[in-house]
Design a protein around this motif. Structure first.
Motif, PDB file in Angstrom:
ATOM      1  N   ARG A  95     -22.282  19.991  -3.021  1.00  0.00           N
ATOM      2  CA  ARG A  95     -21.983  18.626  -2.564  1.00  0.00           C
ATOM      3  C   ARG A  95     -21.109  18.640  -1.310  1.00  0.00           C
ATOM      4  O   ARG A  95     -21.267  17.798  -0.423  1.00  0.00           O
ATOM      5  N   VAL A  96     -20.200  19.605  -1.232  1.00  0.00           N
ATOM      6  CA  VAL A  96     -19.348  19.701  -0.047  1.00  0.00           C
ATOM      7  C   VAL A  96     -20.188  20.005   1.186  1.00  0.00           C
ATOM      8  O   VAL A  96     -20.023  19.379   2.244  1.00  0.00           O
ATOM      9  N   ILE A  97     -21.126  20.947   1.066  1.00  0.00           N
ATOM     10  CA  ILE A  97     -21.957  21.313   2.213  1.00  0.00           C
ATOM     11  C   ILE A  97     -22.853  20.156   2.639  1.00  0.00           C
ATOM     12  O   ILE A  97     -22.966  19.823   3.819  1.00  0.00           O
ATOM     13  N   LEU A  98     -23.508  19.517   1.682  1.00  0.00           N
ATOM     14  CA  LEU A  98     -24.406  18.422   2.032  1.00  0.00           C
ATOM     15  C   LEU A  98     -23.643  17.225   2.583  1.00  0.00           C
ATOM     16  O   LEU A  98     -24.173  16.459   3.390  1.00  0.00           O
ATOM     17  N   ALA A  99     -22.376  17.058   2.179  1.00  0.00           N
ATOM     18  CA  ALA A  99     -21.552  15.993   2.747  1.00  0.00           C
ATOM     19  C   ALA A  99     -21.081  16.351   4.149  1.00  0.00           C
ATOM     20  O   ALA A  99     -20.902  15.485   5.002  1.00  0.00           O
ATOM     21  N   THR A 100     -20.899  17.638   4.401  1.00  0.00           N
ATOM     22  CA  THR A 100     -20.400  18.096   5.697  1.00  0.00           C
ATOM     23  C   THR A 100     -21.461  17.998   6.781  1.00  0.00           C
ATOM     24  O   THR A 100     -21.176  17.670   7.931  1.00  0.00           O
ATOM     25  N   LEU A 101     -22.715  18.283   6.407  1.00  0.00           N
ATOM     26  CA  LEU A 101     -23.808  18.329   7.386  1.00  0.00           C
ATOM     27  C   LEU A 101     -24.716  17.133   7.195  1.00  0.00           C
ATOM     28  O   LEU A 101     -25.323  16.974   6.146  1.00  0.00           O
ATOM     29  N   ASP A 102     -24.817  16.280   8.203  1.00  0.00           N
ATOM     30  CA  ASP A 102     -25.705  15.133   8.089  1.00  0.00           C
ATOM     31  C   ASP A 102     -27.136  15.563   8.357  1.00  0.00           C
ATOM     32  O   ASP A 102     -27.422  16.725   8.670  1.00  0.00           O
ATOM     33  N   PRO A 114     -26.170  31.795  10.905  1.00  0.00           N
ATOM     34  CA  PRO A 114     -26.248  32.631   9.707  1.00  0.00           C
ATOM     35  C   PRO A 114     -25.219  32.267   8.647  1.00  0.00           C
ATOM     36  O   PRO A 114     -25.504  32.295   7.450  1.00  0.00           O
ATOM     37  N   PHE A 115     -24.011  31.938   9.066  1.00  0.00           N
ATOM     38  CA  PHE A 115     -22.942  31.640   8.112  1.00  0.00           C
ATOM     39  C   PHE A 115     -23.285  30.408   7.280  1.00  0.00           C
ATOM     40  O   PHE A 115     -23.234  30.422   6.052  1.00  0.00           O
ATOM     41  N   VAL A 116     -23.667  29.334   7.948  1.00  0.00           N
ATOM     42  CA  VAL A 116     -24.015  28.102   7.246  1.00  0.00           C
ATOM     43  C   VAL A 116     -25.349  28.254   6.525  1.00  0.00           C
ATOM     44  O   VAL A 116     -25.522  27.826   5.383  1.00  0.00           O
ATOM     45  N   GLY A 117     -26.309  28.891   7.185  1.00  0.00           N
ATOM     46  CA  GLY A 117     -27.626  29.066   6.583  1.00  0.00           C
ATOM     47  C   GLY A 117     -27.578  29.851   5.296  1.00  0.00           C
ATOM     48  O   GLY A 117     -28.227  29.494   4.301  1.00  0.00           O
TER      49      GLY A 117
END
Length: 389
Positions: A95-102, A114-117
């Protein structure tokens, strides 16, 4: 781009979520990610703590300042999310990742960072991830022009020189790399909208995609009509993979352990090399052989993209010749090509052809050979392999 950090310890993370030691942890996060202040990190931890305690709106503000690019603050949030997942708070981390990236940033970060992926691949169920990635990629496809340069797709067995070859392809043909699948082995899934973006040209992509019916159909629907399949003797690939696992676990690669199939037992670090080999002979080698067998079936049936089959062993002997085959296959000039030194590449441990014969015991060799389809091996360019065993 950042790929590895040691996870936040359970004591520090759970303490920070309860407001114990939050400021000290925030300062450490700020030190890791230049551009992130202690106050910003305190705010992130506060929002995540509230979300963990049931506040559904607590994460809504995380994406407000991170929508246009992958900033240090975005990576700091992904780091916290990965640490949550590493300690069992998988849903919270997702949920944190999906909230961080629109939606406009999600596919960009997945295919280029690579880090985010890797974090996205590590967390969340596949169906949810595929949905979010395809929605995001569809937007990018609509707004992305086509390129006159042909995209190059490299599909490899793990530990078959994929990173080395991909780096040379990107450099020699000036083709930026993007992801077009979830990057799982031995069972992967194509992100169809990312594949469509790749098919517009001017890009390269490499993965360990399996030849399932769904994946082959997805590649064809996306307009990918050619690919390079690079293979290696799976017994040697297995041994190389064991050393690869050791290096990543020592480096405490956050996303790594959870993505491995078979999953690595907690006692792995205490095992001898022989015990690790026994585990991988039964747990990994049959899957690698099945992966190769499925690609052989696609080649025999001629039911998918045109395939150029290459072998790691040949690349080891003549890397430049290898690159020229790829260039010719995709219609690029074979003149003035060059390749980097293999021994200078950190992904090359030794590149030996048959080290497994010296390292595996006679019993282990016999057990490994029970999983080998010598028909498949000969189909993929290993003539006389049965007589050598």
């Amino acid at each position: 781009m950042r790929e590895r950090y040691s996870p936040i310890s359970a004591e520090r993370l759970f303490g920070a979520l309860k407001d114990e030691g939050r400021i000290a942890l925030a300062q450490d996060i700020a030190n890791l990610f230049p551009g992130v202040t202690r106050e910003m990190a305190v705010g992130y931890l506060d929002s995540i703590s509230k979300a963990n305690n049931g506040d559904q709106a607590a994460l809504s503000n995380l994406s407000q300042s991170h929508q246009t690019n992958i900033s240090p603050s975005t990576e700091a949030l992904v780091y916290i999310a990965q640490s949550c997942a590493e300690l069992g708070l998988l849903d919270l981390g997702s949920r944190v990742i999906l909230a961080t990236l629109d939606s406009s940033t999600l596919i960009q970060s997945y295919i280029h960072n690579p880090f985010v992926g890797n974090a996205l691949t590590y967390m969340g169920d596949k169906d949810s991830l595929l949905y979010h990635l395809n929605v995001s990629a569809a937007h990018k496809v609509r707004n992305s022009p086509s390129s006159e340069k042909t995209s190059i797709f490299l599909c490899t067995l793990p530990k078959a020189g994929s990173f080395y070859l991909a780096q040379n392809i990107q450099h020699e043909f000036s083709l930026p790399d993007i992801r077009i699948s979830l990057d799982h082995f031995p069972s992967d899934q194509v992100v169809i909208e990312a594949a469509k973006l790749f098919a517009r040209g001017g890009r390269s992509s490499w993965n360990h995609l399996d030849a399932s019916d769904d994946n082959i159909q997805a590649l064809c629907r996306a307009g990918i009509d050619k690919l390079v399949l690079q293979v290696r003797d799976p017994r040697q690939a297995m041994l190389s993979f064991i050393h690869h696992v050791d290096r990543n676990l020592v480096a405490q690669n956050l996303h790594y352990r959870a993505r491995l199939d078979p999953h690595i037992p907690s006692a792995w670090a205490e095992w001898s090399l022989g015990e690790k080999i026994d585990f991988y002979i039964d747990g990994w080698l049959p899957k690698a052989m099945s992966w190769m067998e499925r690609w052989c079936q696609v080649i025999a049936d001629q039911c998918g993209p045109e395939i150029l089959v290459l072998r790691f062993e040949d690349m080891r002997e003549d890397a430049l010749g290898h690159m020229k085959q790829i260039a010719a296959f995709y219609g690029y000039s074979t003149e003035q090509l060059s390749v980097s030194e293999k021994d200078a590449n950190p992904h090359f441990r030794s590149g030996l052809k048959e080290e497994w014969r010296e390292v595996l015991s006679p019993l282990q060799q016999s057990q490994a050979n029970k999983h080998i389809s010598f028909v498949v091996m000969e189909t993929l360019g290993y003539p006389g392999v049965k007589e050598l065993n």
